[in-house]
Design a protein around this motif. Structure first.
Motif, PDB file in Angstrom:
ATOM      1  N   UNK A 498       0.821  -1.209   0.000  1.00 58.65           N
ATOM      2  CA  UNK A 498       0.000   0.000   0.000  1.00 58.65           C
ATOM      3  C   UNK A 498       0.855   1.260   0.000  1.00 58.65           C
ATOM      4  N   UNK A 499       1.915   1.275   0.813  1.00 55.33           N
ATOM      5  CA  UNK A 499       2.778   2.464   0.891  1.00 55.33           C
ATOM      6  C   UNK A 499       3.521   2.696  -0.426  1.00 55.33           C
ATOM      7  N   UNK A 500       3.936   1.601  -1.075  1.00 53.42           N
ATOM      8  CA  UNK A 500       4.726   1.748  -2.288  1.00 53.42           C
ATOM      9  C   UNK A 500       3.941   1.684  -3.570  1.00 53.42           C
ATOM     10  N   UNK A 529       8.316   2.385  -6.394  1.00 58.09           N
ATOM     11  CA  UNK A 529       8.218   2.191  -4.950  1.00 58.09           C
ATOM     12  C   UNK A 529       8.943   3.309  -4.208  1.00 58.09           C
ATOM     13  N   UNK A 530      10.179   3.628  -4.663  1.00 57.88           N
ATOM     14  CA  UNK A 530      10.975   4.658  -3.987  1.00 57.88           C
ATOM     15  C   UNK A 530      10.280   6.016  -4.039  1.00 57.88           C
ATOM     16  N   UNK A 531       9.683   6.359  -5.202  1.00 57.08           N
ATOM     17  CA  UNK A 531       8.989   7.649  -5.325  1.00 57.08           C
ATOM     18  C   UNK A 531       7.768   7.695  -4.414  1.00 57.08           C
ATOM     19  N   UNK A 532       7.041   6.577  -4.325  1.00 55.59           N
ATOM     20  CA  UNK A 532       5.829   6.551  -3.495  1.00 55.59           C
ATOM     21  C   UNK A 532       6.168   6.728  -2.014  1.00 55.59           C
ATOM     22  N   UNK A 533       7.203   6.035  -1.531  1.00 57.83           N
ATOM     23  CA  UNK A 533       7.530   6.167  -0.109  1.00 57.83           C
ATOM     24  C   UNK A 533       8.170   7.517   0.182  1.00 57.83           C
ATOM     25  N   UNK A 534       8.809   8.130  -0.821  1.00 59.15           N
ATOM     26  CA  UNK A 534       9.391   9.453  -0.620  1.00 59.15           C
ATOM     27  C   UNK A 534       8.277  10.488  -0.418  1.00 59.15           C
TER      28      UNK A 534
END
Length: 588
Positions: A498-500, A529-534
């Motif tokens: 969900x977060x990523x 994934x990295x952009x979403x969690x950022x």
């Protein structure tokens, strides 16, 4: 059947609330001889508050339509818990709204000095819990000399909670000529003795339904694998999609665990347990009443006396200790003519226990497997097709935007985007097992690569879900929680997806250490994934790229008795660390 004739002021209040037909307990109480003491056995949620509110009205008002000027209280209502007392206060406030009544609550956890000031200004009806009422009586803040009626609500629960001494003290301070109404879901020996001692020729009323449970409750017993309790709870919530649901657990630790698991999966959830302050309990209950939360996870004691409007589902994540507790839990739903569902989660080893509880409660349950992910997805399709959003008349702005989209995308692409938006707001269903009919293991085809499951650091079971990320290689990330925070792949995996903004197949190995967790994301999804969690950098737990992949662990890292051969003692190097023996990679 319409309500019997009542004071015009009360009749107007009932009409405004659209009360047309009385419930069985209301009919029985109102048909009783006026002014007589009553001993009533009726289930929780059967309309008792309105019943005794109407029953004591002639005792308080006589032939008039309003109450006299407020002075010493005329009626005293005693309830076992804060929540039930406050609920009774709310119900009586609207019922007596046309009579000029002044109603004050006196409950534990609230400001006693403020209650004393309210009592000093004059009051008609006092609603309270036994301990706080006794305190006000002993301090002479509460004058019982003018009391005409005393009502004990949920009397069996008050005895269960150890309030016998307080109840007897309260009853002994009230005038002998008072009218006493005693309401109880059950009539154990202690209640009968209390009635014989403090009531005068009481009329005993047993409302039909107490012997067979709640007629408006459908009982279901769901077979589960013990390790899949939270998965079954998730799927039940998704299957029924209730306006509000109550999940019962037997310990505070289980309440905390289930609440965390449901929050991570996207459910708006609050908890109720004995470790919460009164202010925290009030906030949790208010969130449920105004719709900000839809699921409450609670222990039995913490949930006593609460009334949640629209509660349609009760889930027993842990089996109750006795049949009476089963009835009290289930009685939170199926109220006032509404239908409700009560579901027991039953591991194979507890089936006989569950059957005994249902038999003692005289409840017939339908046994079934937990709802599957495929069944829930099918329901999602049907629900989406019936969503009110699709039935609304579009505005000109909506139509203009739709035409613009259709010029740039095909209808199938636009519809697919709508489906994704609809699904994104729903927690993902879980894969569950029916222990009553487990299918034979499906043989692996030669074309399917075998992907080994990794173990978490410390040997705590699967740490990955067998996805393809480890096969392809991927990017490693870390988060600032580990075993000390009860990190577990079963709730970490859906949270990471969900977060990523990725699927389960994009997450590979998950390795849990004491203070951190490292996990692998498929190369093709790593950037997304990295952009979403950022974007959610302030969210907890904190997720960031790992500087290096974690080392593989030796085959026998847990010592004797936990995966190592009998008698095996791992050697250590000079610094005391166990040598890391490389694990042979499985072949496809």
């Amino acid at each position: 059947m319409a309500f019997p004739p009542t004071a015009p002021s009360l009749a107007r209040a009932l009409a405004e609330r659209d009360y047309q037909d009385p419930t069985p307990v209301q009919s029985a109480v109102l048909e009783a001889e006026a002014g007589r003491d009553l001993l009533v056995s009726a289930q929780t949620g059967s309309g008792k508050t309105v019943a005794f509110g109407l029953a004591i009205a002639p005792t308080l008002m006589g032939d008039g339509d309003t109450l006299p000027v407020a002075a010493a209280p005329l009626a005293l209502i005693v309830a076992p818990t804060r929540e039930l007392a406050l609920q009774v206060e709310r119900e009586l406030t609207w019922l007596y709204s046309k009579t000029g009544a002044r109603i004050v609550s006196c409950v534990g956890g609230m400001d006693a000095r403020r209650e004393a000031r309210s009592l000093s200004f004059g009051v008609h009806i006092v609603v309270g819990t036994p301990g706080r009422l006794r305190d006000h009586l002993e301090r002479r803040n509460l004058d019982p000399s003018a009391l005409r009626a005393v009502v004990l609500d949920e009397a069996d629960e008050m005895l269960d909670l150890g309030f016998r001494d307080d109840l007897e003290f309260i009853l002994q301070t009230t005038p002998e000529e008072r009218r006493t109404l005693l309401f109880s879901a059950t009539l154990p020996k202690g209640i009968v003795m209390l009635a014989q001692r403090y009531q005068n020729d009481a009329l005993r009323i047993a409302v039909a339904g107490g012997a067979r449970g709640h007629a408006d409750i459908e009982y279901r017993a769901v077979r589960i694998v013990p390790r899949e309790v939270e998965h079954a709870v998730v799927n039940l919530l998704r299957f029924y999609e209730p306006p509000s649901a109550l999940v019962f657990a037997n310990t505070r630790e289980t309440v905390r665990h289930l609440q965390s698991a449901l929050l991570e999966r996207g459910f708006s959830t609050v908890s109720l347990s004995g470790e919460l302050s009164q202010n925290e309990r009030n906030h949790a209950l208010q969130a449920l009443r105004d719709g900000r939360a839809r699921v409450c996870v609670a222990t039995d004691v913490a949930a006593r006396g609460i009334d949640l409007p629209g509660l349609a589902l009760v889930v027993h994540a842990d089996l109750p200790n006795d049949a009476e507790t089963l009835q009290h839990r289930s009685g939170r739903t199926g109220r006032a003519g509404r239908k409700g569902v009560s579901v027991l989660l039953v591991p194979p080893a507890r089936r006989r226990r569950a059957e005994g509880l249902l038999a003692m409660a005289k409840a017939e349950a339908v046994w079934a497997a937990p709802p599957t992910a495929d069944e829930i997805r099918k329901l999602d399709q049907d629900r989406m097709a019936q969503d009110p959003l699709l039935a609304e008349e579009p505005s000109e702005d909506d139509l203009a935007m739709a035409r613009t989209l259709l010029e740039q995308r095909t209808p199938e692409e636009v519809a697919a985007a709508l489906v994704r938006v609809y699904r994104a707001r729903l927690p993902a269903p879980e894969d569950v097992t029916d222990p009553g009919s487990q299918p034979p293991r499906r043989p692996r085809s030669d074309a399917e690569p075998f992907v080994p499951r990794e173990r978490s650091e410390g040997g705590r079971g699967p740490a990955g879900h067998g996805g393809q990320a480890s096969q392809e290689g991927g990017a490693w990330f870390r988060m600032n929680i580990g075993r000390r925070n009860n990190a577990d792949p079963r709730w970490l995996l859906p949270m990471l997806c969900r977060r990523g903004g990725v699927g389960k197949g994009d997450i590979g190995a998950i390795r849990i250490f004491d203070r951190e967790t490292k996990f692998e994301v498929r190369d093709s999804a790593a950037r997304q994934f990295a952009e979403a969690v950022r974007r959610g950098e302030n969210a907890d737990p904190r997720i960031e790229p790992a500087t290096e992949a974690p080392p593989r662990r030796p085959r026998y890292e847990d010592g004797p008795g936990r995966g190592a051969p009998q008698g095996h003692v791992p050697r250590t190097d000079e610094q005391g660390a166990r040598p890391r023996k490389p694990r042979r990679e499985a072949e496809a």
